[in-house]
Design a protein around this motif. Sequence first.
Motif, PDB file in Angstrom:
ATOM      1  N   GLU A   1       2.255   3.368  -9.401  1.00 47.23           N
ATOM      2  CA  GLU A   1       1.509   2.978  -8.205  1.00 47.23           C
ATOM      3  C   GLU A   1       0.011   2.915  -8.490  1.00 47.23           C
ATOM      4  O   GLU A   1      -0.688   2.024  -7.998  1.00 47.23           O
TER       5      GLU A   1
ATOM      6  N   ASN B   1      -2.157  -0.469  -7.993  1.00 51.49           N
ATOM      7  CA  ASN B   1      -3.336  -0.462  -7.120  1.00 51.49           C
ATOM      8  C   ASN B   1      -4.603  -0.835  -7.883  1.00 51.49           C
ATOM      9  O   ASN B   1      -5.484  -1.531  -7.353  1.00 51.49           O
TER      10      ASN B   1
ATOM     11  N   ASN C   1       6.635  -5.616 -10.523  1.00 52.74           N
ATOM     12  CA  ASN C   1       5.291  -5.224 -10.090  1.00 52.74           C
ATOM     13  C   ASN C   1       4.365  -6.426  -9.948  1.00 52.74           C
ATOM     14  O   ASN C   1       3.464  -6.436  -9.089  1.00 52.74           O
TER      15      ASN C   1
ATOM     16  N   GLU D   1       4.785  -7.835  -6.589  1.00 49.45           N
ATOM     17  CA  GLU D   1       4.122  -6.985  -5.598  1.00 49.45           C
ATOM     18  C   GLU D   1       2.613  -7.217  -5.599  1.00 49.45           C
ATOM     19  O   GLU D   1       1.983  -7.343  -4.543  1.00 49.45           O
TER      20      GLU D   1
END
Length: 709
Positions: A496, A500, A540, A543
Amino acid sequence: MASSEGFLTEGQREMMKIATQNAEVLSSSPKSPSSLLMEHYVKATGGGGGGGGKSTTGGVASKNYKRTHSGKVVRMKKDGAGGKGTWGKLIDTDGEPHLDRNDPNYDSGEEPYELVGSTMCDPLDEYKKTVASIIEEYFGTCDVDMAASDLRELGSRQYLPYFVKRLVSMAMDRHDKEKEMTSVLLSALYADIISSTQISQGFIMLLESADDLAVDILDAVDIIALFLARAVVDDILPPVFLTKAKKLLPATSKGFQAIQTAEKSYLSAPHHAELVEKRWGGSTRTTVEEAKRKITDLLREYVESGNTVEACRCIRELDVPFFHHEVVKRALILGMETQASEHLIMKLLKEASEEGFISSSQMVKGFARLSESLDDLALDIPSAKATFRSLVPRAISEGWLDNSSGMSLIEEDKNIDEDDEKVRCYKEEAVAIIHEYFLSDDIPELIRSLEDLAAPELNPVFLKKLITLAMDRKNREKEMASVLLSALHIEIFSSEDIVNGFVMLLESAEDTALDILDASNELALFLARAVIDDVLVPLNLEEIGNRVPPQNGETVGMARSLISARHAGERLLRCWGGGTGWAVEDAKDKIQKLLEEYESGGVVKEACRCIRDLGMPFFNHEVVKKGLVMAMEKKNDGMLDLLEVCFGEGLITTNQMTKGFSRIKDGIDDLALDIPNAREKYDLYLGRAKKMGWLLPGFVGAEDSAAAC
């Protein structure tokens, strides 16, 4: 007798008739008396009156025939112009009629109309011709203000990069005086008339044409290198420009050679600024460093004397109108340093603005430069920010600072202050840690420094800083950043955190692109490399693409294309042109060979050196795994001695050691097929590892799992 008929005989009368007819042929009327007489005569002599006699004209219309004085019949021209032996018609000419432009009665309106094709005028060609004359005039007069005024009036701001290229290329074939004048003019035009981007574009165009220039100018490479170095010294080109420009040019081009010369021969030399500024035999005007020193001296003298008129005169005599923003900035800093001088400084700036020798744009630029350095300034002057916020409204109210520009500076400063103090401190520490890592290449030390910061929630900020700083450096640092990212993912960063961090990078991509020309391509490579290194999974990327603006989603799409290409893994591991760059299979093979060599030779130091030379600390868990397997197969516990030394020297971290043991645990059933006592050996090695403190406290071994079941 025929006396009653006069003295003329019949023959004489006949001849008289013919003469009269020839004299009256000039008449243009088809039914004039002479023409009627001639018609009657032809009928009488030709027998055309209704008799059947043959005509002497052979059946051709008789009106086109005449008799000469000798009695011969000749053919007449059309419109009665006559033939041989006749006078011809009025205003007769031998050839085609034409107009004579030298005739006093010439009328151009009588000329026949003719359509003439013409090509459209190219605005860029016209612009080039005009700026060439402006440059020629500047070289003759050395009048910076006049050249700036002419360029401003010319407009066409989109063509300013061509002006930069044209100015430098024209100076290259001239004396040192013109070269120095060129650098001075570029500094004068910077920011006010020509933006930083346009100057960069102009130099790119110059570098691209270096091969053509070298045909006529033998030392073109060295001259261009000097212009580049001078532009960097004069702060009109950022140093990173040279690195970016090299990526746009072929390695064999003259432009590429010029950049290398500028970097190695001029900008890397001791005291290079002074040497470059005096390279063309001394400046025609005050150099940047001299100007800064003189500005500081005159401002300090003004604060002591309070003589505004004298200070204004000294500023004028500097003759650097393009550098007045430095006067504004240094004056404001001086006012912040000593509270008593603040009133005098404001008075001087107001006077300079009202008299017009410090322009509005220079005033705004001075305030903006001070605003950008407030954080650093606050370290020495704690009240710097508060003083700045009070000075801006005062300058606006007194009318010598633009209202909109001044208020935007205050708002920007407030937004910065509203940022969390902890985040600001963290960013400063992170930048220092990253710089230290680029110098030392010490991953364990960096991880310890990050753990000391004790701010895991700011891990995405660190990732953003790491990649942003690496993008502005060489391939070595880019490779180090990717290697570090893999190590951080194993040690302290979660998936994560990585996602980010990349989202933050892509959100600020447009700002990054202002300083780094190929930021989008670099980011795509970092994303693709992260997937190849198992830092991110392909899901990912989807995302990340959904969380960033659509225009930045193209970077994610580019990363997907890189990953899907043939042999993508090997290519991306070597995408920075070297570095570690091992393909996974190559790395495994090298680890196997160095462990076999250690087993045969038993030299621990040499084995540790080989592990370091691999340059893949994030892959050291493979060393642990293969070492344990070899120890099981050959019943050689010397491998554990090597692991102990590696752990003690920090070469293999606790996380890497734990991951290696974990991979053995996960594959113990397969190992037991080839090594019957694999479980017993593993439990033995695991006990030693726990005793030596190699593993994370929460690690569960195979025997612990069995007991739990």
